[in-house]
Design an enzyme around this catalytic site. Structure first.
Site, PDB file in Angstrom:
ATOM      1  N   ASP A 164      -9.007  -1.504  -3.020  1.00 33.07           N
ATOM      2  CA  ASP A 164      -9.594  -0.121  -2.601  1.00 33.07           C
ATOM      3  C   ASP A 164      -8.442   0.959  -3.076  1.00 33.07           C
ATOM      4  O   ASP A 164      -7.409   1.151  -3.133  1.00 33.07           O
ATOM      5  CB  ASP A 164      -7.299  -0.634  -1.367  1.00 33.07           C
ATOM      6  CG  ASP A 164      -7.560   0.264  -0.544  1.00 33.07           C
ATOM      7  OD1 ASP A 164      -8.099   1.771  -0.973  1.00 33.07           O
ATOM      8  OD2 ASP A 164      -6.873   0.587   0.490  1.00 33.07           O
ATOM      9  N   LYS A 198     -11.310   9.613   0.941  1.00 32.51           N
ATOM     10  CA  LYS A 198     -10.002  11.365   0.314  1.00 32.51           C
ATOM     11  C   LYS A 198     -11.270  11.404  -0.542  1.00 32.51           C
ATOM     12  O   LYS A 198     -12.134  12.433  -0.289  1.00 32.51           O
ATOM     13  CB  LYS A 198      -9.303  10.539  -0.456  1.00 32.51           C
ATOM     14  CG  LYS A 198      -8.065   9.474   0.210  1.00 32.51           C
ATOM     15  CD  LYS A 198      -6.663   9.569  -0.214  1.00 32.51           C
ATOM     16  CE  LYS A 198      -5.652   9.110   1.263  1.00 32.51           C
ATOM     17  NZ  LYS A 198      -5.171   7.878   1.512  1.00 32.51           N
ATOM     18  N   TYR A 203      -1.213   0.467   1.190  1.00 29.96           N
ATOM     19  CA  TYR A 203      -1.202   0.561   2.448  1.00 29.96           C
ATOM     20  C   TYR A 203      -3.026   1.055   2.227  1.00 29.96           C
ATOM     21  O   TYR A 203      -3.228   0.602   1.509  1.00 29.96           O
ATOM     22  CB  TYR A 203      -0.586   2.012   3.307  1.00 29.96           C
ATOM     23  CG  TYR A 203      -1.635   2.280   4.330  1.00 29.96           C
ATOM     24  CD1 TYR A 203      -1.359   1.615   5.276  1.00 29.96           C
ATOM     25  CD2 TYR A 203      -2.523   3.692   4.300  1.00 29.96           C
ATOM     26  CE1 TYR A 203      -1.497   2.213   6.359  1.00 29.96           C
ATOM     27  CE2 TYR A 203      -3.244   3.850   5.536  1.00 29.96           C
ATOM     28  CZ  TYR A 203      -2.950   3.700   6.699  1.00 29.96           C
ATOM     29  OH  TYR A 203      -2.877   4.370   7.555  1.00 29.96           O
TER      30      TYR A 203
HETATM   31  C1  LIG Z   1      -5.312   7.110   2.788  1.00 22.29           C
HETATM   32  C2  LIG Z   1      -5.569   5.664   1.956  1.00 22.29           C
HETATM   33  C3  LIG Z   1      -6.456   4.703   3.406  1.00 22.29           C
HETATM   34  C4  LIG Z   1      -7.227   5.041   4.384  1.00 22.29           C
HETATM   35  O1  LIG Z   1      -7.617   6.185   4.973  1.00 22.29           O
HETATM   36  P1  LIG Z   1      -7.755   6.353   5.665  1.00 22.29           P
HETATM   37  O2  LIG Z   1      -8.482   8.053   6.190  1.00 22.29           O
HETATM   38  O3  LIG Z   1      -6.926   7.309   6.566  1.00 22.29           O
HETATM   39  O4  LIG Z   1      -8.030   5.959   7.243  1.00 22.29           O
HETATM   40  C5  LIG Z   1      -6.822   3.263   2.955  1.00 22.29           C
HETATM   41  N1  LIG Z   1      -6.358   2.919   1.722  1.00 22.29           N
HETATM   42  C6  LIG Z   1      -5.107   3.305   1.015  1.00 22.29           C
HETATM   43  C7  LIG Z   1      -5.230   3.132  -0.354  1.00 22.29           C
HETATM   44  C8  LIG Z   1      -5.652   4.605   0.784  1.00 22.29           C
HETATM   45  O5  LIG Z   1      -4.448   5.521   0.301  1.00 22.29           O
END
Ligand SMILES: *Cc1c(COP(=O)(O)O)cnc(C)c1O
Length: 434
Positions: A242, A270, A147
């Site tokens: 990511d 995060k 994701y």
């Molecule tokens: C949470 C997450 C996102 C999205 O971040 P948001 O702040 O919710 O838009 C993208 N990539 C990874 C790996 C994530 O865990």
């Protein structure tokens, strides 16, 4: 849970559903796949979170990753308070933005320049635009079950809430966008190579969660990330890690430090915002200098580098620099993952748990689980029962079989022991299902 005790959350959920789609501002919060009413939260402190019915839980969601120091850390609160006194947003450069950029660069040697944004979605979206702009290519390659936020081209074979809802993508995403996204199975280098042999000269970038955390917790198999690096080099594509979840979570330098693979671009979120809305993308100087106004690739944000978020981020990263932080997180997550597996296996329940640093995941599946297809074979009914019994006993887990769990520095051995005691009871109940 007695109906009386859950009444305030129930009432509020009914109210919320009248004004907010599904009653929540992000889908998995609604408890759709586990059933019941989500506890409405009143406050949190350390590893504990309290709902409006006065029930307290040991929290393993940690706001889905950011709360690595525990909730309401006094030093983070103080840093935000100090920043707030001077104003909440200026839309103009501040000194502390450079401080945060420098802290990120110190931790991640692959990041020579970094741009702040407000969410992980924005970070990945912007990194992909940069990759496309630089390479002049349109296709991207992602992995099934990973994701990367909810932008159009990334809602294909996506993990997290998309996986929880069991939907392949989303209406409203133009086919023209998803046609440009190639999806390969995670941990499958041979399939990735095949995709490159077919489309290699059209692929701008591979985007990957170096440790998958949105389909449970699935570490890369040996050689996978290095193989991706080599493929990108061979075909002139960029490698984007990511690390929105893994950055400052599994090691100071993220997964790239742990597995010794250098991506061209990295996305963060995060933890980097310390619980306030902040995220970032960064990487090689020559690439990042293509971003406006240094270069011609446009990306902007009214609240980007917001002073409160930057203050929380700087303080969080500074506190994480203390000696032994990541060892402690890994020890706690390890004790929990291993403790859960032991207790499940003692009852003959097929179960597999993994952890890397302070992130962990488990599947009601005999294992190994190395990709999304395998993760999907886990026992959904067992998870649902386990989740419900744990919640009843004051253990707050992510309400989906496809999410990672997080420990914080505020989780003490006693909290882990209490959690494992609750798990004994929950596994007993799961065993009775069979
Ligand atoms: C949470 C997450 C996102 C999205 O971040 P948001 O702040 O919710 O838009 C993208 N990539 C990874 C790996 C994530 O865990």
């Amino acid at each position: 849970m007695s109906p009386k005790r859950s009444s305030a959350s129930k009432r509020e959920f009914t109210r919320a559903k009248r004004s907010i789609p599904g009653g929540v501002n992000s889908p998995v919060r609604a408890y759709g796949s586990v059933g019941g009413t989500p506890p409405f939260i009143e406050s949190a402190k350390g590893c504990r979170i309290r709902d409006i019915d006065g029930r307290e839980y040991i929290d393993y969601v940690g706001s889905w990753g950011p709360m690595i120091l525990g909730h309401a850390h006094p030093k983070v609160l103080a840093a935000v308070r100090e920043a707030m006194k001077r104003g909440t947003s200026f839309g103009a450069p501040t000194v502390r933005e450079s401080e945060l950029a420098e802290a990120i660069r110190r931790a991640l040697p692959s990041v020579q320049k970094v741009r702040m944004v407000s969410s992980g979605t924005e970070a990945t979206m912007s990194a992909l635009r940069l990759a496309r702009g630089v390479t002049g290519r349109d296709r991207i390659l992602k992995f099934d079950g990973c994701y990367h936020g909810h932008s159009d081209g990334l809602l294909v074979g996506a993990g997290s809430g998309v996986a929880t809802l069991g939907i392949p993508g989303s209406p409203g995403v133009p086919k023209a966008m998803t046609d440009l996204t190639i999806v390969a199975p995670f941990n499958d280098l041979a399939a990735t190579r095949q995709a490159f042999e077919k489309w290699g000269r059209d692929i701008a970038a591979i985007i990957v969660e170096p440790i998958a955390g949105n389909m449970g917790c699935i570490p890369p198999v040996p050689g996978f990330l290095k193989g991706l690096r080599a493929l990108c080099d061979e075909f002139g594509a960029l490698l984007i890690f990511d690390e929105v979840m893994t950055g400052f979570r599994v090691a100071p330098g993220g997964a790239q430090r742990l597995y010794k693979v250098k991506p061209d671009l990295t996305t963060l979120g995060k933890v980097v915002g310390g619980g306030l809305p902040a995220a970032a993308y960064g990487g090689r100087r020559d690439l990042m200098d293509r971003i406006a106004p240094a270069g011609d690739i446009y990306q902007a944000g009214t609240l980007s580098g917001n002073p409160l978020a930057v203050a929380a981020g700087i303080e969080t990263l500074a506190l994480l620099e203390a000696e032994g932080t990541y060892e402690t997180l890994a020890a706690r997550a390890g004790a929990l993952a291993e403790g859960l597996a032991e207790r499940a296996h003692a009852r003959g329940i097929p179960f597999t748990a993994r952890h890397v640093g302070g992130m962990l995941g488990f599947f009601f599946h005999p294992g190994p689980v190395e990709n999304f297809a395998q993760a999907q074979q886990s026992d959904a009914a067992a998870f649902k029962r386990f989740f419900a019994v744990m919640l009843e006993q004051g253990i707050y887990l992510a309400p989906s079989a496809y999410e990672a769990g997080f420990v914080s520095l505020a989780h003490r051995p006693g909290d882990i022991a209490r959690t494992l005691d609750a798990a004994e009871i929950a596994f007993d109940r799961v065993a009775r299902l069979r």
